[in-house]
Design a protein around this motif. Structure first.
Motif, PDB file in Angstrom:
ATOM      1  N   TYR A 224     -25.299  11.944 -18.986  1.00 54.87           N
ATOM      2  CA  TYR A 224     -25.541  10.661 -19.643  1.00 54.87           C
ATOM      3  C   TYR A 224     -25.674   9.545 -18.613  1.00 54.87           C
ATOM      4  O   TYR A 224     -26.606   8.733 -18.656  1.00 54.87           O
ATOM      5  N   PHE A 225     -24.717   9.487 -17.695  1.00 51.90           N
ATOM      6  CA  PHE A 225     -24.720   8.439 -16.670  1.00 51.90           C
ATOM      7  C   PHE A 225     -25.933   8.567 -15.760  1.00 51.90           C
ATOM      8  O   PHE A 225     -26.599   7.567 -15.443  1.00 51.90           O
ATOM      9  N   LEU A 226     -26.234   9.799 -15.333  1.00 56.68           N
ATOM     10  CA  LEU A 226     -27.356  10.017 -14.430  1.00 56.68           C
ATOM     11  C   LEU A 226     -28.682   9.636 -15.089  1.00 56.68           C
ATOM     12  O   LEU A 226     -29.507   8.929 -14.498  1.00 56.68           O
ATOM     13  N   ILE A 227     -28.871  10.072 -16.323  1.00 57.93           N
ATOM     14  CA  ILE A 227     -30.127   9.799 -17.032  1.00 57.93           C
ATOM     15  C   ILE A 227     -30.263   8.312 -17.321  1.00 57.93           C
ATOM     16  O   ILE A 227     -31.341   7.726 -17.135  1.00 57.93           O
ATOM     17  N   LEU A 228     -29.187   7.688 -17.762  1.00 58.22           N
ATOM     18  CA  LEU A 228     -29.238   6.267 -18.082  1.00 58.22           C
ATOM     19  C   LEU A 228     -29.552   5.442 -16.838  1.00 58.22           C
ATOM     20  O   LEU A 228     -30.386   4.520 -16.883  1.00 58.22           O
ATOM     21  N   SER A 229     -28.925   5.763 -15.720  1.00 57.43           N
ATOM     22  CA  SER A 229     -29.162   5.016 -14.480  1.00 57.43           C
ATOM     23  C   SER A 229     -30.588   5.226 -13.977  1.00 57.43           C
ATOM     24  O   SER A 229     -31.285   4.268 -13.631  1.00 57.43           O
ATOM     25  N   ALA A 230     -31.026   6.490 -13.947  1.00 59.48           N
ATOM     26  CA  ALA A 230     -32.363   6.794 -13.428  1.00 59.48           C
ATOM     27  C   ALA A 230     -33.453   6.213 -14.321  1.00 59.48           C
ATOM     28  O   ALA A 230     -34.453   5.680 -13.832  1.00 59.48           O
ATOM     29  N   SER A 231     -33.269   6.320 -15.632  1.00 64.53           N
ATOM     30  CA  SER A 231     -34.278   5.786 -16.553  1.00 64.53           C
ATOM     31  C   SER A 231     -34.366   4.268 -16.456  1.00 64.53           C
ATOM     32  O   SER A 231     -35.470   3.705 -16.423  1.00 64.53           O
ATOM     33  N   THR A 232     -33.230   3.610 -16.399  1.00 62.42           N
ATOM     34  CA  THR A 232     -33.217   2.153 -16.299  1.00 62.42           C
ATOM     35  C   THR A 232     -33.876   1.689 -15.002  1.00 62.42           C
ATOM     36  O   THR A 232     -34.712   0.781 -14.995  1.00 62.42           O
TER      37      THR A 232
ATOM     38  N   PRO B 252     -33.218   5.435 -23.964  1.00 61.69           N
ATOM     39  CA  PRO B 252     -31.892   5.891 -23.519  1.00 61.69           C
ATOM     40  C   PRO B 252     -30.814   4.823 -23.632  1.00 61.69           C
ATOM     41  O   PRO B 252     -29.654   5.150 -23.904  1.00 61.69           O
ATOM     42  N   ILE B 253     -31.174   3.559 -23.406  1.00 60.90           N
ATOM     43  CA  ILE B 253     -30.164   2.498 -23.495  1.00 60.90           C
ATOM     44  C   ILE B 253     -29.585   2.430 -24.899  1.00 60.90           C
ATOM     45  O   ILE B 253     -28.363   2.400 -25.101  1.00 60.90           O
ATOM     46  N   ILE B 254     -30.465   2.400 -25.897  1.00 54.56           N
ATOM     47  CA  ILE B 254     -30.000   2.317 -27.276  1.00 54.56           C
ATOM     48  C   ILE B 254     -29.287   3.598 -27.694  1.00 54.56           C
ATOM     49  O   ILE B 254     -28.241   3.549 -28.367  1.00 54.56           O
ATOM     50  N   SER B 255     -29.813   4.727 -27.272  1.00 59.85           N
ATOM     51  CA  SER B 255     -29.280   6.006 -27.740  1.00 59.85           C
ATOM     52  C   SER B 255     -27.969   6.371 -27.047  1.00 59.85           C
ATOM     53  O   SER B 255     -26.958   6.623 -27.700  1.00 59.85           O
ATOM     54  N   ILE B 256     -28.005   6.413 -25.724  1.00 60.71           N
ATOM     55  CA  ILE B 256     -26.852   6.927 -24.992  1.00 60.71           C
ATOM     56  C   ILE B 256     -25.636   6.020 -25.141  1.00 60.71           C
ATOM     57  O   ILE B 256     -24.525   6.490 -25.433  1.00 60.71           O
TER      58      ILE B 256
ATOM     59  N   CYS C 254     -25.787  -0.197 -39.033  1.00 63.70           N
ATOM     60  CA  CYS C 254     -26.037   1.082 -39.711  1.00 63.70           C
ATOM     61  C   CYS C 254     -27.502   1.186 -40.121  1.00 63.70           C
ATOM     62  O   CYS C 254     -28.095   2.270 -40.065  1.00 63.70           O
ATOM     63  N   LYS C 255     -28.066   0.067 -40.527  1.00 66.13           N
ATOM     64  CA  LYS C 255     -29.473   0.057 -40.928  1.00 66.13           C
ATOM     65  C   LYS C 255     -30.427   0.023 -39.733  1.00 66.13           C
ATOM     66  O   LYS C 255     -31.600   0.372 -39.876  1.00 66.13           O
ATOM     67  N   LEU C 256     -29.937  -0.399 -38.562  1.00 69.24           N
ATOM     68  CA  LEU C 256     -30.837  -0.667 -37.440  1.00 69.24           C
ATOM     69  C   LEU C 256     -30.736   0.320 -36.282  1.00 69.24           C
ATOM     70  O   LEU C 256     -31.747   0.619 -35.639  1.00 69.24           O
ATOM     71  N   LEU C 257     -29.537   0.823 -35.980  1.00 70.09           N
ATOM     72  CA  LEU C 257     -29.333   1.548 -34.730  1.00 70.09           C
ATOM     73  C   LEU C 257     -30.155   2.833 -34.653  1.00 70.09           C
ATOM     74  O   LEU C 257     -31.014   2.982 -33.776  1.00 70.09           O
ATOM     75  N   TRP C 258     -29.901   3.773 -35.547  1.00 65.41           N
ATOM     76  CA  TRP C 258     -30.625   5.037 -35.498  1.00 65.41           C
ATOM     77  C   TRP C 258     -32.115   4.871 -35.798  1.00 65.41           C
ATOM     78  O   TRP C 258     -32.944   5.526 -35.158  1.00 65.41           O
ATOM     79  N   PRO C 259     -32.511   4.022 -36.750  1.00 63.03           N
ATOM     80  CA  PRO C 259     -33.948   3.776 -36.901  1.00 63.03           C
ATOM     81  C   PRO C 259     -34.600   3.205 -35.638  1.00 63.03           C
ATOM     82  O   PRO C 259     -35.767   3.504 -35.360  1.00 63.03           O
ATOM     83  N   ALA C 260     -33.863   2.367 -34.875  1.00 59.57           N
ATOM     84  CA  ALA C 260     -34.420   1.831 -33.631  1.00 59.57           C
ATOM     85  C   ALA C 260     -34.682   2.946 -32.624  1.00 59.57           C
ATOM     86  O   ALA C 260     -35.693   2.930 -31.913  1.00 59.57           O
ATOM     87  N   GLN C 261     -33.776   3.928 -32.555  1.00 64.66           N
ATOM     88  CA  GLN C 261     -33.995   5.064 -31.667  1.00 64.66           C
ATOM     89  C   GLN C 261     -35.253   5.822 -32.070  1.00 64.66           C
ATOM     90  O   GLN C 261     -36.089   6.171 -31.228  1.00 64.66           O
ATOM     91  N   THR C 262     -35.396   6.078 -33.360  1.00 67.01           N
ATOM     92  CA  THR C 262     -36.579   6.779 -33.858  1.00 67.01           C
ATOM     93  C   THR C 262     -37.834   5.958 -33.631  1.00 67.01           C
ATOM     94  O   THR C 262     -38.899   6.486 -33.279  1.00 67.01           O
TER      95      THR C 262
ATOM     96  N   TYR D   1     -34.026  12.504 -23.446  1.00 63.72           N
ATOM     97  CA  TYR D   1     -33.762  11.377 -22.557  1.00 63.72           C
ATOM     98  C   TYR D   1     -34.372  11.611 -21.184  1.00 63.72           C
ATOM     99  O   TYR D   1     -34.838  10.663 -20.526  1.00 63.72           O
ATOM    100  N   THR D   2     -34.362  12.871 -20.713  1.00 67.27           N
ATOM    101  CA  THR D   2     -34.914  13.183 -19.400  1.00 67.27           C
ATOM    102  C   THR D   2     -36.401  12.879 -19.335  1.00 67.27           C
ATOM    103  O   THR D   2     -36.927  12.519 -18.268  1.00 67.27           O
ATOM    104  N   ASN D   3     -37.096  13.004 -20.452  1.00 71.32           N
ATOM    105  CA  ASN D   3     -38.514  12.663 -20.483  1.00 71.32           C
ATOM    106  C   ASN D   3     -38.749  11.216 -20.061  1.00 71.32           C
ATOM    107  O   ASN D   3     -39.771  10.894 -19.449  1.00 71.32           O
ATOM    108  N   SER D   4     -37.809  10.333 -20.379  1.00 71.77           N
ATOM    109  CA  SER D   4     -37.923   8.928 -19.991  1.00 71.77           C
ATOM    110  C   SER D   4     -37.709   8.733 -18.494  1.00 71.77           C
ATOM    111  O   SER D   4     -38.150   7.727 -17.931  1.00 71.77           O
ATOM    112  N   VAL D   5     -37.024   9.676 -17.859  1.00 66.53           N
ATOM    113  CA  VAL D   5     -36.757   9.571 -16.425  1.00 66.53           C
ATOM    114  C   VAL D   5     -37.936  10.059 -15.594  1.00 66.53           C
ATOM    115  O   VAL D   5     -38.250   9.501 -14.533  1.00 66.53           O
ATOM    116  N   VAL D   6     -38.617  11.089 -16.086  1.00 64.22           N
ATOM    117  CA  VAL D   6     -39.623  11.784 -15.280  1.00 64.22           C
ATOM    118  C   VAL D   6     -40.902  10.971 -15.119  1.00 64.22           C
ATOM    119  O   VAL D   6     -41.557  11.028 -14.067  1.00 64.22           O
TER     120      VAL D   6
END
Length: 376
Positions: free
Chosen positions: A38-46, A81-85, A105-113, A324-329
């Motif tokens: 989680y930490f590695l992907i979030l840092s690399a993606s950001t 990744p920021i919103i999800s992780i 509740c209405k916004l978080l998971w729909p925002a990820q999608t 999430y890794t797709n966002s890093v690559v």
């Protein structure tokens, strides 16, 4: 990407109650590995996607309509990744007891999608732009206004796609759950998201790049055949010229010049347009590989009863990591294949190093001044 609070039938029984028990029994080794990735992907993606967005925004040379599609992709890959992780990790630690309130509740998971859909559709839009450049090189390229309309269309469609999801999510008894009238509706929506996020964009991109590569191959073959034919004819003319007109040096020099120009002809695959096409083909292949596990696991959950599996929690987390890794690559691919991005990354790196070098002498000078003041 779907949220993971699914019902397990036509009733309103919800997934978090069963998930909480599984999370409590999560192995310590798996938890440590999960936190590390989680930490590695979030840092690399950001870092990576911020660099891509910064380079495009601050480099006037890269203010092209096509690069604004890449900018939109980088922003989507940055926010996913920021919103999800960040938010999902807290929920995992709280055994999926909802702590964010009714609005979230209405916004978080729909925002990820939403951002996952927008990222997939942006890749499809990029493939359309590449197709136009390869198949119709003499037509006018898409203008900045047209690209903006295309990007707006991507986000409007993504917003419409998550509309039903926002509608069925409700906060009740400390749990944010989906309340579908019947489980068949949920299955239909899961399959719809599979098509929007993965199936249809991937088929569209494969078609666009397949046609583009075929056109490049045909063009390259024609250029090679024409080059060979012209070289043979020029050589014949050269021999005849040398035999019949040996004293006309200017004529032979022009023939030699023509031969050198033909031999120095640039192959079609080394052009900037072809290199960019190859780069995005790699992006699509990576997209197909890393997005596949998460799509399969949710088809399995809703159509194969996978949600009742005791290992479903760990399997779903591993599949999220692939997504999430797709966002890093993507930023890495841009840096490897694109000279403009490599130069932009280097500029940012050199600026950072220079700032560090400038700040260190100033700090040392301040320390010396403080020492002299204290001694006096």
């Amino acid at each position: 990407m779907e949220s993971y609070n699914t019902g397990n039938g036509s009733s309103n029984e919800t997934f978090p109650s069963s998930l909480a028990d599984a999370v409590q029994g999560e192995a310590a080794t798996f938890k440590i590995a999960k936190i590390f990735f989680y930490f590695l992907i979030l840092s690399a993606s950001t870092f990576g996607n911020s660099m891509v967005a910064h380079v495009i925004s601050t480099t006037r040379k890269m203010h092209s309509p096509s690069n604004f599609l890449i900018l939109n992709l980088a922003i989507c890959d940055l926010l996913t990744p920021i919103i999800s992780i960040v938010f999902d990790f807290v929920l995992e630690e709280k055994s999926y007891v909802w702590i964010y309130g009714g609005v979230m509740c209405k916004l978080l998971w729909p925002a990820q999608t939403y951002f996952t859909c927008a990222s997939s559709l942006t890749l499809a839009a990029i493939s359309l732009d590449r197709y136009r450049l390869i198949m119709h090189p003499f037509k006018t390229r898409l203008s900045l206004k047209q690209i903006c309309i295309l990007i707006c269309g991507v986000h409007v469609f993504s917003l419409a796609a998550v509309g039903p999801y926002v509608y069925v999510l409700n906060l009740k008894d400390g749990s944010c759950d989906e309340n579908w009238p019947d489980f068949a509706y949920r299955q239909a929506y899961t399959f719809f998201l599979f098509l929007v996020q993965y199936g249809l964009p991937l088929c569209f991109m494969a078609t666009m790049y397949g046609l583009a590569v075929r056109a490049l191959c045909r063009t390259s073959a024609k250029m090679r055949d024409n080059s060979i034919t012209e070289k043979v004819s020029v050589r014949r003319q050269s021999v005849e010229t040398q035999v019949k007109l040996t004293r006309k040096i200017s004529r032979t020099q022009s023939v030699k010049r023509k031969i050198s120009m033909l031999s120095a002809r640039i192959d079609i695959w080394s052009t900037a347009n072809a290199k960019a096409t190859k780069m995005f083909i790699v992006v699509v292949v990576v997209f197909a590989i890393f997005m596949f596990p998460n799509q399969v696991v949710w088809l399995w959950a809703d159509f194969g009863g996978g949600i009742n599996s005791p290992n479903f929690t760990n399997i779903s987390i591993i599949c999220w990591l692939f997504t999430y890794t797709n966002s890093v690559v993507n930023p890495i691919i841009f840096g490897v294949f694109s000279k403009d991005f490599r130069q932009g990354f280097r500029r940012v790196f050199y600026r950072f190093v220079r700032c560090g070098c400038k700040s260190s002498p100033e700090r040392s000078g301040e320390k010396e001044r403080l020492q002299t003041v204290s001694e006096s």
